[in-house]
Design an enzyme around this catalytic site. Structure first.
Site, PDB file in Angstrom:
ATOM      1  CG  ASP A 116      13.632  -0.089  14.067  1.00  0.00           C
ATOM      2  OD1 ASP A 116      12.516  -0.631  14.201  1.00  0.00           O
ATOM      3  OD2 ASP A 116      14.704  -0.679  14.305  1.00  0.00           O
ATOM      4  CE1 TYR A 121      -1.462  -6.094  10.776  1.00  0.00           C
ATOM      5  CE2 TYR A 121      -3.664  -7.049  10.591  1.00  0.00           C
ATOM      6  CZ  TYR A 121      -2.688  -6.175  10.143  1.00  0.00           C
ATOM      7  OH  TYR A 121      -2.949  -5.372   9.057  1.00  0.00           O
ATOM      8  CE  LYS A 171      -3.083  -2.493  10.756  1.00  0.00           C
ATOM      9  NZ  LYS A 171      -2.633  -1.262  10.074  1.00  0.00           N
ATOM     10  CG  LEU A 205      -1.850   1.234   1.346  1.00  0.00           C
ATOM     11  CD1 LEU A 205      -2.690   1.437   0.091  1.00  0.00           C
ATOM     12  CD2 LEU A 205      -2.746   1.094   2.566  1.00  0.00           C
ATOM     13  CG  ASN A 211       0.784   1.959   4.923  1.00  0.00           C
ATOM     14  OD1 ASN A 211      -0.201   1.273   4.676  1.00  0.00           O
ATOM     15  ND2 ASN A 211       1.993   1.681   4.433  1.00  0.00           N
TER      16      ASN A 211
END
Length: 321
Positions: free
Chosen positions: A69, A203, A207, A18, A101
């Site tokens: 990082d 994960y 989000k 993306l 992102n």
């Protein structure tokens, strides 16, 4: 996009599918290419996908590729300080759009950052939270927008990811029991679930933290006399092909990139001040019920202040604590 004083766009994770597609769309647009791009990657030397996207035309798009990082809070602070200095001395235009992102995901393994946090939690959420707070002084105070890249996985009840069985068991459907369980990686750890689903859940939880940040940050910005015009938006880009499995196949990525850039600059459909808007592609959407829990949003915020060591003077946001 208003072509007058276009400003800067900052995209994290710019070497991914993306991120590199966003760069490709920008350099191919006569209007968007007027922006100054800051594209952050983990390793500048190996950012071949981004470099290919930036060099596919003869565009005059001015840009910098910056090493960032997200697994090191100290590095986040260093990068933010350099950008703030550039904006302050006038060598860099204010940030019109900050696109959060970058993302990290693992499956059967679990790794931790040098700061001692679960890698998914810090790279996807905590470092983005800190980066945003530090960079608020450099955002365009009239037109600035912060774009949080979400995922349907943030919602345990979303039918689009139900087939994967990640949240099939009831015990996993509440992701935020405490910030500590996510930060320390004790929730959905390999010990609890040795399958690849454990890492996928962590994960998804990270989000969801980003979406929770969206609402809490927007409330604090709206009540700030200097920062009230800055808008925070969330966007689910849909299923994204990876650069490993789909080398050179950017069709879906480009569609999603256009949705991101629309969220960042559109005023015709979203209006001048699309505060706390959440989008599924180009469509207004409702995020998960848990992500809209104001009590959990506030708790996550307060804990993030402690985890990052944020102090008075580190951010221009008045209600930082």
């Amino acid at each position: 996009m208003d072509s007058a004083t276009p400003g800067t766009i900052f995209v994290t994770g710019a070497n991914g599918g993306l991120g590199s597609a966003i760069a490709k769309v920008i350099v191919g647009s006569s209007e968007l290419s007027k922006l100054h791009g800051i594209y952050s990657v983990r390793n500048v030397k190996t950012a071949s996908t981004l470099k290919a996207s930036l060099g596919h035309t003869d565009s005059s798009h001015q840009h910098d590729v910056v090493a960032l990082d997200l697994s090191e809070l100290a590095n986040v602070r260093d990068v933010a300080a350099k950008i703030n200095q550039q904006v302050a001395d006038g060598s860099l235009a204010p940030i019109r759009a900050l696109v959060l992102n970058a993302a990290f995901q693992e499956h059967t393994t679990q790794t931790f950052t040098v700061d001692g946090f679960d890698m998914s939690f810090q790279c996807n959420y905590l470092s983005h939270w800190l980066l945003t707070l530090l960079l608020l002084q450099s955002l365009d105070k009239e037109r600035g927008r912060i774009i949080v890249i979400s995922s349907c996985g943030h919602d345990a009840y979303d039918r689009r990811q139900a087939a994967l069985g990640i949240f099939k068991e009831e015990r996993w459907k509440i992701m935020f029991n405490s910030t500590e369980s996510l930060a320390k990686g004790t929730w959905s750890s390999p010990t609890e679930d040795p399958t690849g689903l454990g890492g996928m859940r962590r994960y998804c939880a990270s989000k969801q933290c980003l979406v929770m940040m969206l609402y809490e940050l927007q409330r604090r910005l709206t009540n700030d006399p200097t920062l009230s015009n800055i808008c925070v938006l969330g966007l689910d880009p849909g299923g994204m092909p990876t650069t490993i499995l789909h080398r050179g196949n950017f069709v879906m990525s480009v569609i999603s990139a256009k949705d991101v850039l629309r969220a960042a600059f559109d005023v015709e459909t979203l209006g001048q001040r699309p505060r706390a808007a959440y989008l599924n592609g180009a469509e207004l959407w409702e995020s998960s019920a848990e992500s809209r829990d104001e009590g959990k949003q506030r708790q996550l915020w307060l804990d993030s202040v402690k985890l990052t060591g944020l102090q008075l003077g580190h951010t221009v946001l008045l209600a930082w604590d």
